[in-house]
Design a protein around this motif. Structure first.
Motif, PDB file in Angstrom:
ATOM      1  N   LEU A  13       0.834  -1.190   0.000  1.00  0.00           N
ATOM      2  CA  LEU A  13       0.000   0.000   0.000  1.00  0.00           C
ATOM      3  C   LEU A  13       0.876   1.249   0.000  1.00  0.00           C
ATOM      4  CD1 LEU A  13      -3.069   0.796   0.242  1.00  0.00           C
ATOM      5  CD2 LEU A  13      -2.615   1.070   2.690  1.00  0.00           C
ATOM      6  N   PRO A  14       0.732   2.113  -1.005  1.00  0.00           N
ATOM      7  CA  PRO A  14       1.592   3.308  -1.059  1.00  0.00           C
ATOM      8  C   PRO A  14       1.232   4.313   0.029  1.00  0.00           C
ATOM      9  CG  PRO A  14      -0.066   3.378  -2.800  1.00  0.00           C
ATOM     10  CD  PRO A  14      -0.189   2.030  -2.152  1.00  0.00           C
ATOM     11  N   GLN A  15       2.218   5.062   0.470  1.00  0.00           N
ATOM     12  CA  GLN A  15       1.960   6.109   1.442  1.00  0.00           C
ATOM     13  C   GLN A  15       1.174   7.250   0.786  1.00  0.00           C
ATOM     14  OE1 GLN A  15       4.969   7.277   4.314  1.00  0.00           O
ATOM     15  NE2 GLN A  15       6.281   5.574   3.680  1.00  0.00           N
ATOM     16  N   ALA A  16       0.629   8.116   1.626  1.00  0.00           N
ATOM     17  CA  ALA A  16      -0.226   9.206   1.148  1.00  0.00           C
ATOM     18  C   ALA A  16       0.561  10.213   0.310  1.00  0.00           C
ATOM     19  CB  ALA A  16      -0.853   9.919   2.346  1.00  0.00           C
ATOM     20  N   LYS A  17      -0.171  10.918  -0.547  1.00  0.00           N
ATOM     21  CA  LYS A  17       0.426  12.006  -1.308  1.00  0.00           C
ATOM     22  C   LYS A  17       0.846  13.113  -0.350  1.00  0.00           C
ATOM     23  CE  LYS A  17      -3.361  12.445  -3.605  1.00  0.00           C
ATOM     24  NZ  LYS A  17      -4.417  12.912  -4.549  1.00  0.00           N
ATOM     25  N   PRO A  18       1.868  13.900  -0.702  1.00  0.00           N
ATOM     26  CA  PRO A  18       2.322  14.974   0.186  1.00  0.00           C
ATOM     27  C   PRO A  18       1.208  15.921   0.631  1.00  0.00           C
ATOM     28  CG  PRO A  18       3.923  14.649  -1.551  1.00  0.00           C
ATOM     29  CD  PRO A  18       2.748  13.760  -1.887  1.00  0.00           C
ATOM     30  N   SER A  19       0.243  16.169  -0.250  1.00  0.00           N
ATOM     31  CA  SER A  19      -0.847  17.091   0.088  1.00  0.00           C
ATOM     32  C   SER A  19      -1.778  16.530   1.165  1.00  0.00           C
ATOM     33  CB  SER A  19      -1.658  17.425  -1.168  1.00  0.00           C
ATOM     34  OG  SER A  19      -2.221  16.238  -1.726  1.00  0.00           O
ATOM     35  N   GLU A  20      -1.712  15.207   1.408  1.00  0.00           N
ATOM     36  CA  GLU A  20      -2.592  14.567   2.395  1.00  0.00           C
ATOM     37  C   GLU A  20      -1.945  14.439   3.769  1.00  0.00           C
ATOM     38  OE1 GLU A  20      -5.317  11.586  -0.321  1.00  0.00           O
ATOM     39  OE2 GLU A  20      -3.290  10.909   0.209  1.00  0.00           O
ATOM     40  N   TRP A  21      -0.648  14.675   3.851  1.00  0.00           N
ATOM     41  CA  TRP A  21       0.044  14.516   5.129  1.00  0.00           C
ATOM     42  C   TRP A  21      -0.425  15.568   6.127  1.00  0.00           C
ATOM     43  CZ3 TRP A  21       5.033  11.992   6.557  1.00  0.00           C
ATOM     44  CH2 TRP A  21       5.334  10.910   5.735  1.00  0.00           C
ATOM     45  N   PRO A  22      -0.322  15.258   7.421  1.00  0.00           N
ATOM     46  CA  PRO A  22      -0.723  16.234   8.434  1.00  0.00           C
ATOM     47  C   PRO A  22       0.225  17.428   8.477  1.00  0.00           C
ATOM     48  CG  PRO A  22       0.267  14.310   9.462  1.00  0.00           C
ATOM     49  CD  PRO A  22       0.112  13.977   8.013  1.00  0.00           C
ATOM     50  N   GLU A  23      -0.288  18.535   8.986  1.00  0.00           N
ATOM     51  CA  GLU A  23       0.534  19.729   9.137  1.00  0.00           C
ATOM     52  C   GLU A  23       1.586  19.497  10.216  1.00  0.00           C
ATOM     53  OE1 GLU A  23       0.088  24.526  10.114  1.00  0.00           O
ATOM     54  OE2 GLU A  23      -1.592  23.156  10.490  1.00  0.00           O
ATOM     55  N   ALA A  24       2.783  20.035   9.986  1.00  0.00           N
ATOM     56  CA  ALA A  24       3.867  19.909  10.958  1.00  0.00           C
ATOM     57  C   ALA A  24       4.646  21.216  11.017  1.00  0.00           C
ATOM     58  CB  ALA A  24       4.795  18.759  10.577  1.00  0.00           C
ATOM     59  N   TRP A  25       5.181  21.541  12.200  1.00  0.00           N
ATOM     60  CA  TRP A  25       5.906  22.799  12.367  1.00  0.00           C
ATOM     61  C   TRP A  25       6.875  22.682  13.539  1.00  0.00           C
ATOM     62  CZ3 TRP A  25       0.666  22.077  13.168  1.00  0.00           C
ATOM     63  CH2 TRP A  25       0.211  22.148  14.485  1.00  0.00           C
TER      64      TRP A  25
END
Length: 222
Positions: A13-25
């Protein structure tokens, strides 16, 4: 055997697209309120590539279409009707699962438990969390030993590598409903920092060298 492994990896199963990743800071080393966003001024976002560089994995799951109990320790994985979750479990060898709800109505001694979760620590195994409801923060140390705050919400499935310094807290909603997955018999023992001599920490540093280690390698090459 090698060909079977290669085929399995290709079909994983491929990992999520970058646009779907959670926000990080990035957040400061010292925070007064662990439940707040604690963003710097101005905010310093952390990219998906930066998260992957320190060993974080992420899949976007469908937590809306399936029902899960408030608590089940352990949880019978044969009850899963989600084929995507089943595939991920098969791909990565997750044989154990349980479901917990971190909330004052479902977790005795809630405040003290959250303080304990917020102590910086490592584990001697990969940490896997699938968020079924609510939201919270995983803080992880980056290659410069700075805190990165990752905002996880319903439908997020994230893994942290063995040996990474991290901590967890709910956000200001004080509720998170999560599935914990594990390979084999579960062991949740935290090893609080400092534990640089722990074998799991050594393994992590070898796989994901800190920034100062990379600089030393470059200097020795010169």
């Amino acid at each position: 055997m090698g060909n079977c492994q290669t085929t399995r990896d290709k079909n994983a199963l491929p990992q999520a697209k970058p646009s779907e990743w959670p926000e990080a800071w990035l957040i400061p080393d010292d925070v007064e309120d662990q439940y707040a966003t604690n963003k710097q001024e101005p905010n310093v976002p952390v990219s998906v590539d930066e998260l992957k560089k320190i060993g974080v994995n992420y899949w976007k799951m469908d937590a809306e279409s399936y029902e899960y109990p408030v608590k089940s320790v352990p949880w019978d994985t044969s009850n899963s009707a989600d084929p995507k979750l089943q595939q991920l479990r098969d791909d990565r060898g997750y044989s154990y699962a349980d479901i917990i709800t971190v909330h004052k109505d479902h977790l005795p001694d809630f405040e003290n438990k959250l303080k304990a979760f917020f102590e910086e620590h490592i584990h001697d195994a990969e940490e896997i969390r699938y968020i079924l409801g609510g939201s919270g923060y995983f803080d992880v140390r980056n290659e410069s030993d700075k805190w990165v705050r990752i905002h996880i919400k319903k439908g997020d499935l994230m893994t942290l590598p063995e040996g990474i310094y991290h901590r967890f807290t709910c956000d200001d909603k004080h509720l998170i409903h999560a599935m914990r997955l594990f390979k084999g018999e579960p062991v949740w023992t935290p090893f609080n920092r400092p534990c640089d001599d722990h074998e799991s920490r050594k393994k992590y540093v070898e796989l994901y060298p800190p920034e100062h280690t990379e600089e030393k390698k470059e200097e020795s090459a010169i």
